[in-house]
Design a protein around this motif. Structure first.
Motif, mmCIF file in Angstrom:
data_model
loop_
_atom_site.group_PDB
_atom_site.id
_atom_site.type_symbol
_atom_site.label_atom_id
_atom_site.label_comp_id
_atom_site.label_asym_id
_atom_site.label_seq_id
_atom_site.Cartn_x
_atom_site.Cartn_y
_atom_site.Cartn_z
ATOM 1 N N THR A 154 17.145 -22.374 -10.178
ATOM 2 C CA THR A 154 16.916 -23.501 -9.555
ATOM 3 C C THR A 154 17.653 -23.369 -8.037
ATOM 4 N N GLY A 155 17.220 -24.121 -7.034
ATOM 5 C CA GLY A 155 17.956 -24.206 -5.724
ATOM 6 C C GLY A 155 17.964 -23.000 -4.863
ATOM 7 N N MET A 178 21.657 -12.418 -5.858
ATOM 8 C CA MET A 178 22.162 -12.607 -4.441
ATOM 9 C C MET A 178 21.126 -12.636 -3.615
ATOM 10 N N GLU A 200 20.293 -14.758 3.023
ATOM 11 C CA GLU A 200 20.330 -16.266 3.657
ATOM 12 C C GLU A 200 19.174 -15.653 5.087
ATOM 13 N N GLU A 253 24.342 -20.097 -14.352
ATOM 14 C CA GLU A 253 23.569 -19.572 -13.160
ATOM 15 C C GLU A 253 24.595 -19.487 -12.123
ATOM 16 N N LEU A 254 24.522 -18.109 -11.447
ATOM 17 C CA LEU A 254 25.433 -17.640 -10.420
ATOM 18 C C LEU A 254 24.477 -17.161 -9.332
ATOM 19 N N LYS A 255 24.592 -17.949 -8.288
ATOM 20 C CA LYS A 255 23.975 -17.406 -6.934
ATOM 21 C C LYS A 255 24.787 -17.303 -5.863
ATOM 22 N N VAL A 256 24.716 -16.074 -5.011
ATOM 23 C CA VAL A 256 25.709 -15.707 -4.032
ATOM 24 C C VAL A 256 24.766 -15.300 -2.922
ATOM 25 N N ARG A 257 25.278 -16.290 -1.636
ATOM 26 C CA ARG A 257 24.532 -16.339 -0.610
ATOM 27 C C ARG A 257 25.117 -15.130 0.470
ATOM 28 N N THR A 285 22.823 -27.526 -5.922
ATOM 29 C CA THR A 285 21.336 -27.716 -5.965
ATOM 30 C C THR A 285 20.958 -27.199 -7.787
ATOM 31 N N GLY A 286 19.988 -27.895 -8.136
ATOM 32 C CA GLY A 286 19.334 -27.504 -9.349
ATOM 33 C C GLY A 286 20.076 -28.076 -10.769
ATOM 34 N N PHE A 335 30.047 -11.902 1.380
ATOM 35 C CA PHE A 335 29.097 -13.057 1.101
ATOM 36 C C PHE A 335 29.560 -14.369 1.592
ATOM 37 N N ASN A 336 28.594 -15.275 2.116
ATOM 38 C CA ASN A 336 28.979 -16.608 2.764
ATOM 39 C C ASN A 336 29.450 -17.494 1.930
ATOM 40 N N SER A 337 28.793 -17.665 0.578
ATOM 41 C CA SER A 337 29.240 -18.575 -0.489
ATOM 42 C C SER A 337 28.526 -18.321 -1.746
ATOM 43 N N TYR A 338 28.960 -19.013 -2.829
ATOM 44 C CA TYR A 338 28.270 -18.832 -3.985
ATOM 45 C C TYR A 338 28.195 -20.085 -4.600
ATOM 46 N N GLU A 339 27.165 -20.309 -5.837
ATOM 47 C CA GLU A 339 27.139 -21.337 -6.544
ATOM 48 C C GLU A 339 27.285 -20.854 -7.811
ATOM 49 N N LEU A 340 28.077 -21.496 -8.719
ATOM 50 C CA LEU A 340 28.172 -20.988 -10.286
ATOM 51 C C LEU A 340 27.989 -22.335 -11.234
ATOM 52 N N LYS A 341 26.974 -22.476 -11.875
ATOM 53 C CA LYS A 341 26.914 -23.514 -12.861
ATOM 54 C C LYS A 341 26.838 -23.204 -14.289
#
Lengths: 128, 128
Positions: free
Chosen positions: A57-58, A75, A78, A107-111, B57-58, B103-109
């Motif tokens: 998601t997201g 990963m 952007e 859930e791990l997303k890196v931008r 998000t998500g 990297f610029n940022s990350y999101e970890l849920k």
DNA sequence: TAATTTTTTAGAATTATTCTAATTTTTTCA
DNA sequence: TGAAAAAATTAGAATAATTCTAAAAAATTA
């Protein structure tokens, strides 16, 4: 496993892309012209409950689907939006220690900006 | 910094909850009855660009907003939906090593079941 | 095969978010 | 200060992703 569900699963497994529901609908339609959007959504849900795929998601407005249920990192460039998979070693242990509990998934997303786009950026800047 | 923006930021900072845009709209309306939904959305974007808040998000259908811009983990109880913050030490280094790039940022849920809900679950199971 | 259950379909409904155009507020600077 | 320009706000329409609904079709069961 109906033929609709089989086609949807095939579409998701046919490449490494992380498609949106709408892309999956379009691709499934090529093989099964009568397929309905609702069927795609129903089956994506069913396939996730069956742990055959994973929803991510997201990344954009719409959710995307991963052909592996096993949690791993994503990963996301952007600039061009491309999504690649990556893994962290021993991450499960590290995570359960950090939150002080067992967990069901993560859930791990890196931008970041991928190499190709980084070069383009430099080219653009140099050209100005 | 208009008064609308100030109120929106106050709402986000007033508690540890990670509110949705709609919740923020409702809370802001209590203090500024004429405020419009579009203003809330515009300002949430502006505040994120200014790195004062972070969009997450998500978790549910709608995005939520965190009163800190600094990336950190979110642990989400699958039963009650409560979101808590957590941190991993040296995670930035670990992450850039894993993806082979800055990297610029990350999101970890992380999805888990919190202690309270775990007890309720046991109680429920025991009662059956 | 007949009855029951599950799945699919088309399209309407819903929800979150973005867009639009008019108005109001704020800022700029003569 | 005050006119002009720029930016922000407003209400509501528009859009996009997803879910819901009710009827038809397909699959399963007995």
């Amino acid at each position: 496993m109906t033929k609709q569900r089989a086609v949807i699963l095939e579409v998701i497994r046919s490449d490494m892309c992380h498609h949106t529901a709408d892309e999956i609908f379009t691709l499934a339609k090529e093989r099964l012209p009568g397929i309905s959007r609702a069927t795609v959504y129903n089956n994506l849900k069913a396939l996730e409950s069956a742990q055959l795929i994973r929803r991510i998601t997201g990344d954009s407005l719409s959710d995307r689907y991963d052909n592996s249920y096993v949690p791993h990192g994503h990963m996301i460039c952007e600039e061009c939006g491309q999504v690649k998979d990556f893994n962290l070693s021993n991450f499960d242990k590290q995570l359960s220690d950090a939150i002080g509990s067992e967990f069901n998934s993560y859930e791990l997303k890196v931008r970041y900006v991928c190499d190709v786009c980084k070069q383009n950026e430099c080219a653009k800047t140099a050209g100005e």
